[in-house]
Design a protein around this motif. Structure first.
Motif, PDB file in Angstrom:
ATOM      1  N   GLU A 364       0.839  -1.204   0.000  1.00  0.00           N
ATOM      2  CA  GLU A 364       0.000   0.000   0.000  1.00  0.00           C
ATOM      3  C   GLU A 364       0.872   1.251   0.000  1.00  0.00           C
ATOM      4  O   GLU A 364       0.578   2.222  -0.710  1.00  0.00           O
ATOM      5  CB  GLU A 364      -0.927   0.020   1.208  1.00  0.00           C
ATOM      6  N   ILE A 367       2.018   1.845  -3.424  1.00  0.00           N
ATOM      7  CA  ILE A 367       0.929   2.358  -4.265  1.00  0.00           C
ATOM      8  C   ILE A 367       0.716   3.845  -4.009  1.00  0.00           C
ATOM      9  O   ILE A 367       0.464   4.632  -4.926  1.00  0.00           O
ATOM     10  CB  ILE A 367      -0.379   1.571  -3.992  1.00  0.00           C
ATOM     11  N   ALA A 377       3.742  -4.500  -6.768  1.00  0.00           N
ATOM     12  CA  ALA A 377       3.491  -5.853  -7.260  1.00  0.00           C
ATOM     13  C   ALA A 377       4.381  -6.877  -6.568  1.00  0.00           C
ATOM     14  O   ALA A 377       3.933  -7.969  -6.190  1.00  0.00           O
ATOM     15  CB  ALA A 377       3.700  -5.904  -8.768  1.00  0.00           C
ATOM     16  N   TYR A 380       3.288  -7.149  -2.795  1.00  0.00           N
ATOM     17  CA  TYR A 380       2.031  -7.896  -2.731  1.00  0.00           C
ATOM     18  C   TYR A 380       2.295  -9.387  -2.914  1.00  0.00           C
ATOM     19  O   TYR A 380       1.765 -10.224  -2.176  1.00  0.00           O
ATOM     20  CB  TYR A 380       1.080  -7.375  -3.803  1.00  0.00           C
ATOM     21  N   LEU A 414      -0.968  -8.814  -8.613  1.00  0.00           N
ATOM     22  CA  LEU A 414      -1.535  -7.472  -8.517  1.00  0.00           C
ATOM     23  C   LEU A 414      -1.591  -6.830  -9.901  1.00  0.00           C
ATOM     24  O   LEU A 414      -0.593  -6.807 -10.630  1.00  0.00           O
ATOM     25  CB  LEU A 414      -0.675  -6.614  -7.576  1.00  0.00           C
ATOM     26  N   THR A 416      -1.352  -3.857 -11.683  1.00  0.00           N
ATOM     27  CA  THR A 416      -0.856  -2.504 -11.427  1.00  0.00           C
ATOM     28  C   THR A 416      -1.373  -1.472 -12.430  1.00  0.00           C
ATOM     29  O   THR A 416      -1.217  -0.263 -12.205  1.00  0.00           O
ATOM     30  CB  THR A 416       0.685  -2.494 -11.433  1.00  0.00           C
ATOM     31  N   ASN A 418      -4.459  -1.063 -12.963  1.00  0.00           N
ATOM     32  CA  ASN A 418      -5.731  -0.599 -12.415  1.00  0.00           C
ATOM     33  C   ASN A 418      -5.548   0.713 -11.653  1.00  0.00           C
ATOM     34  O   ASN A 418      -4.428   1.110 -11.303  1.00  0.00           O
ATOM     35  CB  ASN A 418      -6.309  -1.650 -11.464  1.00  0.00           C
ATOM     36  N   THR A 420      -5.775   3.277  -8.381  1.00  0.00           N
ATOM     37  CA  THR A 420      -5.327   3.091  -7.001  1.00  0.00           C
ATOM     38  C   THR A 420      -6.392   2.384  -6.177  1.00  0.00           C
ATOM     39  O   THR A 420      -6.088   1.450  -5.417  1.00  0.00           O
ATOM     40  CB  THR A 420      -4.991   4.452  -6.358  1.00  0.00           C
ATOM     41  N   LYS A 422      -8.767   0.353  -7.172  1.00  0.00           N
ATOM     42  CA  LYS A 422      -8.876  -1.049  -7.575  1.00  0.00           C
ATOM     43  C   LYS A 422      -7.690  -1.872  -7.071  1.00  0.00           C
ATOM     44  O   LYS A 422      -7.836  -3.034  -6.675  1.00  0.00           O
ATOM     45  CB  LYS A 422      -8.984  -1.159  -9.097  1.00  0.00           C
ATOM     46  N   GLN A 423      -6.507  -1.284  -7.075  1.00  0.00           N
ATOM     47  CA  GLN A 423      -5.339  -2.001  -6.555  1.00  0.00           C
ATOM     48  C   GLN A 423      -5.480  -2.249  -5.055  1.00  0.00           C
ATOM     49  O   GLN A 423      -5.168  -3.333  -4.561  1.00  0.00           O
ATOM     50  CB  GLN A 423      -4.064  -1.206  -6.840  1.00  0.00           C
ATOM     51  N   GLN A 426      -7.942  -5.090  -4.488  1.00  0.00           N
ATOM     52  CA  GLN A 426      -7.330  -6.399  -4.694  1.00  0.00           C
ATOM     53  C   GLN A 426      -6.390  -6.745  -3.541  1.00  0.00           C
ATOM     54  O   GLN A 426      -6.385  -7.871  -3.028  1.00  0.00           O
ATOM     55  CB  GLN A 426      -6.566  -6.428  -6.017  1.00  0.00           C
ATOM     56  N   LEU A 427      -5.615  -5.760  -3.107  1.00  0.00           N
ATOM     57  CA  LEU A 427      -4.650  -5.957  -2.033  1.00  0.00           C
ATOM     58  C   LEU A 427      -5.338  -6.373  -0.746  1.00  0.00           C
ATOM     59  O   LEU A 427      -4.956  -7.360  -0.102  1.00  0.00           O
ATOM     60  CB  LEU A 427      -3.867  -4.654  -1.820  1.00  0.00           C
TER      61      LEU A 427
END
Length: 507
Positions: A364, A367, A377, A380, A414, A416, A418, A420, A422-423, A426-427
């Motif tokens: 995070e 990101i 990535a 994660y 991940l 990447t 996408n 922020t 959306k990431q 997923q995270l």
């Protein structure tokens, strides 16, 4: 004259007998099994056991891991609360136990400069203990907490959560800077790291990272400052550095895994899939997600009883709906429940803070642009793989092959490209799966991020209007015994309800 002598003699004998009697009574008043002075090592061990075992177990349902057809037992998943003490548990248990205990440890150590390492570890643990309480309740007794015995403070004031966080982080930073490799440590009295200073530093900075991330909603700039301070230190990023307590399969209850003990005695002790007193099973939301993503953790976590025997066959795993009314369904035995060879083992470890969690927070940070040493990535991926490896700590039935780990990680890498948002979705959906069974930590992170995007359960008769909890409740004893300070906290923070938003949760 003789009579006078007899009287004097009689008085002297009586006085001697009285003195002798007093001496004997004084000895009787001394408990041979207790100590009049604190042994910091012993009390620190107890403080570790009590802090890790103090949890809101009903959050297993709130985070949609487990549920029950029983309305009372499933308050966490159906939001029905008419009786019981579940929302008060952490608050009620913390102050007479881990908060009082760790305070005694610190008071016993702070006068001896040679005990600087023990004192630093104790102060780090005190921050961990208080962070759990304030994260669940908001404003709490902090500066005056645990002073009843030493200063007769029986009605402690409630500190604002913002101030509590500022002090906890300051205390944490000072403790981490005070270690001295030439001085002694707790050794075997430390259940987590055996007094290893290097590992305690990693725990402390990782706790700082967790707390920094907690503040992204109310003060993102302050969050960034503390996250970067944590990153500048040393973090838990290896399996060997996981903060955990290992338990025993037998003996006293305090030496057994508290979550497994609760689950067994609430529902799964009979181990036949039918005789579950509280009606508990895995939630369909959780099982459906694991099946949909072909998650190799499914057979590690879940079983269905077939002819009285637990089966890990993935094809028959099935979660139960939280909307089943207060009646045991006819097909109850066909629903999944916790694996007795992993989650329900009394000697299973309790993971306090892991490298999986740390890597997800770092992802995070990457990101958000707060960390550039590794990409989001990569971090994660490291967190995901670590979360699968850590099940091996539960024994052979928890081992997931490297091939299965790699296959899953590749399929769920991940994205990447996408946005922020959306990431992060997923995270932290992966965080939800990976941090199980630590539902309390997942709840606190869900409250901050909104992920995973769980659908609330608007069950008939619920008390939140079909909304997921935002906090736990102050116990009624506070309103009765500490009324003035309780009223002040409620006036400042908001009503003592499940939906009141504390400082950490302000939008």
């Amino acid at each position: 004259m003789k009579k006078q002598l007899y009287r004097v003699a009689y008085c002297l004998v009586a006085l001697c007998l009285l003195q002798s009697c007093d001496k004997g009574l004084e000895e009787l008043n001394i408990n041979p099994d207790a100590s009049s002075t604190v042994s910091p090592d012993f009390v620190f061990t107890k403080a570790q056991y009590d802090a890790v075992g103090n949890m809101i177990t009903g959050l297993q349902g709130t985070m949609q891991y487990t549920t029950s057809y029983n309305d009372v037992a499933s308050w966490g998943s159906k939001y029905i609360f008419n009786q019981g003490t579940a929302p008060y548990t952490v608050f009620s248990n913390a102050y007479p136990n881990e908060i009082n205990e760790i305070g005694e440890v610190i008071r016993a150590l702070e006068k001896d400069a040679n005990q600087v390492n023990k004192l630093a570890i104790a102060k780090i643990w005190r921050v961990y203990c208080f962070s759990k309480i304030t994260d669940l309740y908001g404003d709490i007794p902090y500066t005056q907490a645990g002073l009843g015995y030493t200063q007769s403070v029986f009605k402690p004031t409630y500190d604002p959560q913002k101030d509590i966080y500022a002090d906890m982080l300051s205390q944490l930073e000072k403790a981490l800077a005070s270690f001295d490799t030439a001085k002694p440590t707790f050794g075997a009295a430390d259940l987590i790291y055996g007094g290893d200073i290097t590992k305690w530093k990693k725990f402390g900075y990782s706790l700082m990272l967790r707390m920094g991330m907690r503040m992204t909603k109310p003060d993102v700039a302050l969050a960034e400052t503390w996250v970067k301070k944590a990153i500048a230190g040393t973090l838990i990023q290896d399996d060997a550095d996981i903060a955990k307590i290992t338990y025993l399969a037998s003996g006293q209850v305090i030496n057994q895994n508290p979550l497994a003990y609760w689950m067994l005695n609430s529902d799964y002790l009979k181990a036949d899939g039918v005789s579950n007193p509280e009606g508990g099973k895995f939630y369909d939301t959780f099982i459906n997600y694991l099946k949909k993503t072909n998650d190799p953790r499914l057979p590690v976590l879940s079983v269905v009883y077939v002819n009285g025997k637990p089966s890990t066959d993935v094809s028959i795993q099935k979660g139960m709906s939280a909307n089943i009314p207060n009646t045991k369904p006819a097909d109850f035995v066909t629903y999944s429940e916790p694996n007795p060879n992993t989650i329900l083992k009394l000697n299973a470890p309790m993971l306090v803070l892991t490298n999986a969690e740390v890597n997800f927070y770092l992802a995070e940070a990457a990101i958000r642009g707060w960390y550039s040493t590794k990409t989001a990535a990569v971090l994660y991926d490291q967190g995901l793989k670590a979360s699968m490896r850590q099940w091996a700590l539960y024994g052979n039935d928890g081992v997931i092959s490297q091939a299965n780990i790699d296959t899953y990680a590749t399929a769920n890498a991940l994205i990447t490209s996408n946005s922020t948002a959306k990431q992060l979705e997923q995270l932290y959906t992966q965080f939800w799966v990976s941090i199980f069974p630590n539902s309390q930590e997942v709840f606190l992170n869900w409250r901050r991020t909104g992920y995973p995007a769980l659908t609330p359960n608007n069950y008939t008769g619920n008390i939140t209007g079909g909304k997921i909890f935002r906090r736990m409740l102050y116990p009624a004893t506070e309103e009765n015994l500490n009324k003035e300070n309780y009223i002040g906290a409620v006036a400042r923070q908001g009503e003592n309800t499940f939906l009141t938003r504390m400082w950490l949760d302000k939008e």
